[in-house]
Design a protein around this motif. Structure first.
Motif, short mmCIF file in Angstrom:
data_model
loop_
_atom_site.label_atom_id
_atom_site.label_comp_id
_atom_site.label_asym_id
_atom_site.label_seq_id
_atom_site.Cartn_x
_atom_site.Cartn_y
_atom_site.Cartn_z
N LEU A 212 19.88 23.69 -9.11
CA LEU A 212 18.73 24.41 -9.97
C LEU A 212 18.26 23.62 -11.17
CD1 LEU A 212 19.01 28.22 -9.51
CD2 LEU A 212 17.30 26.62 -8.59
N ASP A 213 19.32 22.83 -11.76
CA ASP A 213 19.04 21.93 -12.78
C ASP A 213 18.27 20.71 -12.51
OD1 ASP A 213 20.17 23.65 -14.67
OD2 ASP A 213 22.02 23.13 -14.50
N LYS A 214 18.38 20.37 -11.25
CA LYS A 214 17.86 18.98 -10.80
C LYS A 214 16.67 18.84 -9.83
CE LYS A 214 22.74 17.53 -11.00
NZ LYS A 214 22.74 16.99 -12.30
N VAL A 215 16.54 20.01 -9.16
CA VAL A 215 15.47 19.89 -7.89
C VAL A 215 14.19 20.59 -8.22
CG1 VAL A 215 17.37 19.77 -6.29
CG2 VAL A 215 16.28 22.01 -6.78
N ASP A 216 13.17 20.08 -7.61
CA ASP A 216 11.93 20.85 -7.62
C ASP A 216 11.91 22.18 -6.80
OD1 ASP A 216 10.46 19.05 -9.22
OD2 ASP A 216 11.34 17.53 -7.60
N THR A 217 12.49 22.03 -5.69
CA THR A 217 12.48 23.25 -4.91
C THR A 217 13.75 23.59 -4.15
OG1 THR A 217 10.20 22.63 -4.05
CG2 THR A 217 11.37 23.90 -2.49
N VAL A 218 14.51 24.73 -4.05
CA VAL A 218 15.43 24.98 -3.32
C VAL A 218 15.11 25.87 -2.23
CG1 VAL A 218 17.60 26.32 -3.34
CG2 VAL A 218 17.03 25.04 -5.29
N ILE A 219 15.57 25.43 -0.89
CA ILE A 219 15.26 26.29 0.34
C ILE A 219 16.59 26.99 0.65
CG2 ILE A 219 14.86 26.13 2.77
CD1 ILE A 219 12.90 23.58 2.03
N ILE A 220 16.49 28.13 0.60
CA ILE A 220 17.71 28.77 1.25
C ILE A 220 17.56 29.36 2.68
CG2 ILE A 220 19.39 30.82 0.87
CD1 ILE A 220 19.16 29.94 -2.28
N GLY A 221 18.34 29.17 3.48
CA GLY A 221 18.47 29.52 4.92
C GLY A 221 19.88 30.00 5.50
N GLY A 222 19.92 30.15 6.73
CA GLY A 222 21.27 30.81 7.21
C GLY A 222 21.70 32.13 6.59
N GLY A 223 23.00 32.47 6.97
CA GLY A 223 23.38 33.68 6.73
C GLY A 223 23.30 34.04 5.15
N MET A 224 23.58 33.13 4.38
CA MET A 224 23.56 33.37 2.95
C MET A 224 22.06 33.92 2.37
SD MET A 224 23.93 29.82 0.89
CE MET A 224 22.81 28.72 0.64
N ALA A 225 21.07 33.66 3.08
CA ALA A 225 19.72 33.96 2.60
C ALA A 225 19.78 35.49 2.53
CB ALA A 225 18.81 33.52 3.79
N TYR A 226 20.48 36.30 3.69
CA TYR A 226 20.57 37.65 3.59
C TYR A 226 20.86 38.62 2.30
CZ TYR A 226 18.78 36.65 8.33
OH TYR A 226 18.13 36.16 9.06
N THR A 227 21.83 37.87 1.77
CA THR A 227 22.33 38.42 0.37
C THR A 227 21.19 38.21 -0.51
OG1 THR A 227 24.44 37.83 1.03
CG2 THR A 227 24.11 38.05 -1.52
N PHE A 228 20.49 37.41 -0.55
CA PHE A 228 19.31 37.01 -1.51
C PHE A 228 18.14 38.03 -1.11
CE2 PHE A 228 21.34 32.83 -2.38
CZ PHE A 228 20.81 32.66 -3.45
N LEU A 229 17.97 38.39 0.28
CA LEU A 229 16.78 39.23 0.45
C LEU A 229 17.32 40.73 0.27
CD1 LEU A 229 16.17 37.39 3.80
CD2 LEU A 229 14.63 37.61 2.08
N ALA A 230 18.68 40.96 0.65
CA ALA A 230 18.87 42.35 0.55
C ALA A 230 18.89 42.65 -0.89
CB ALA A 230 20.40 42.38 1.18
N ALA A 231 19.49 41.78 -1.83
CA ALA A 231 19.44 41.84 -3.24
C ALA A 231 18.16 42.26 -3.81
CB ALA A 231 20.22 40.53 -3.82
#
Ligand code: AMP
Length: 399
Positions: A212-231
């Motif tokens: 997050l300190d380096k990129v312009d965009t972070v794309i999150i997919g896979g199983g871990m996306a559901y923690t971000f969505l549920a949160a």
């Protein structure tokens, strides 16, 4: 920090102890995948052609500090000789009389392979006397095993850290990891997009945080996306989810916002009725606060998400990817991972695959030669992406 490589030094007539990664899969004494041996050949050839005495060392498997015939490197010596078209002397021990004799009689341009380093518990314990003994086989230390560069073992770092070798440089494999992956992290061509997937957020928190300190965009997919969505209040049915990481997911979302980093999550999913290739599947576009019905689990990113992610990849100049977009092991749920791999293969950006499952997915899909770089280390490349110092790299001489 740029590190010296074998191209920066004169190796003629010198004993070069090369830490390679010959941790190859073996079945009944037969090597079932030659990739790692092939990967080491450019460095070995380069040194041998320039008149170095090439002393190779590696670990294989987990023999737990004692001799075990199952883990002998002898078949590797035979295969390597065949692949190089020249003899490879095999030492029946690591620091014992056979190794001493083989190293002493090694002439310029010749190659010796020592027995499995992990037949000594001192290797993983990074024990000083073991390091001293190994170092007696070398004028120059070369590390070309990126897969173990995150470990401070005797042969990967200790031998240099204890001050037993005067010159320590990278081989071609590690050199490439530093120049491409390190280069992208330190001085990326922008837009710089990171794609992260896989099962769990907890495995990748440090990576997301650092990127997050380096990129312009972070794309999150896979199983871990559901923690971000549920949160954020989306219903995710029975999808994989780490409820104890909700606060952290929200913090990461906030950090992205504060830094002006675009954070993309899936907008639709392919979901299944069970965790299997035979599961009934359904794909529904997300509607505000409800997403996956109870009794169903998100197994792959949906069609709109694939398009959204592909568009982002298309306009990027650097893309780093770690972790599949779905349960790609099941054919039925491999489409999202394939779509990301395809978008990367077709892009003009610098494309880097950060090892592990995404590396095997890309190879399996036949896109291996269409990426700028596929990292040779799973754990090591994750730690590198986390911004950690890898002992096997930081111990090498600076340019
Ligand atoms: P990692 O080792 O963290 O990169 O995770 C890779 C694993 O994540 C693979 O075995 C995938 O099957 C798994 N995975 C990806 N997406 C999902 C998902 N939606 N649900 C469960 N597991 C997943």
């Amino acid at each position: 920090m740029s590190k010296k490589t074998i191209e920066d030094i004169n190796v003629s007539g010198l004993k070069c102890l090369v830490r390679v990664d010959f941790n190859v899969p073996m079945q009944d004494g037969v090597i079932t995948d030659l990739n790692r041996i092939e990967g080491a050949i450019p460095t070995i050839k380069y040194l041998s052609e320039r008149g170095a005495k090439v002393i190779l060392c590696s670990h294989m498997g987990r023999p737990k500090g004692e001799f075990n015939k199952k883990y002998t490197l002898k078949p590797v010596a035979i295969k390597l000789a065949e692949m190089l078209g020249k003899p490879v002397a095999f030492a029946e021990d690591v620091i014992g009389p056979s190794a001493e004799e083989k190293v002493a009689s090694c002439k310029n341009g010749e190659i010796v392979l020592l027995e499995n380093l992990r037949f000594h518990k001192e290797e993983e314990e990074n024990e000083k006397e073991f390091c001293r003994k190994l170092a007696s086989f070398c004028d120059v230390y070369v590390n070309d095993a990126f897969g173990t560069a995150h470990r401070a073992h005797a042969s990967t770092a200790g031998i240099v850290q204890y001050g037993f070798v005067k010159t320590a440089v990278a081989g071609f494999l590690i050199g490439k990891e530093i120049s491409i992956m390190g280069g992208a992290l330190e001085n990326p061509k922008r837009p710089f997009v990171a794609i992260l997937g896989g099962a769990k957020v907890s495995d990748k928190i440090a990576v997301i945080n650092n990127l997050l300190d380096k990129v312009d965009t972070v794309i999150i997919g896979g199983g871990m996306a559901y923690t971000f969505l549920a949160a954020q209040g989306y219903a995710i049915g029975n999808s994989i989810c780490e409820r104890d990481k909700f606060d952290l997911a929200l913090e990461l979302i906030k950090k992205a916002k504060d830094r002006g980093v675009k954070l993309l999550l899936p907008v639709d999913d392919i979901y299944g009725s069970e965790f299997s290739n035979n599961a009934a599947t359904l794909s529904i576009i997300v509607s505000e606060a409800s997403r996956i019905p109870d009794g169903w689990m998100g197994m792959d990113i949906g069609f709109n998400t694939r398009e959204l992610f592909a568009q982002e990849i298309k306009q990027a100049k650097t893309v780093i990817w770690n972790g599949p977009m779905g349960v790609f092991e099941f054919d039925k749920f491999a489409g999202g991972t394939k779509a990301v791999a395809k978008a990367m293969a077709e892009s003009d950006a610098i494309t880097i695959i950060g090892g592990g499952d995404s590396a095997s997915a890309v190879a399996q899909l036949g896109y291996g030669n269409r990426m700028t770089h596929i990292s040779t280390g799973g754990g090591a490349s994750l730690e590198y992406l986390e911004g950690k110092d890898l002992p096997g790299i930081s111990c090498l001489d600076n340019k």
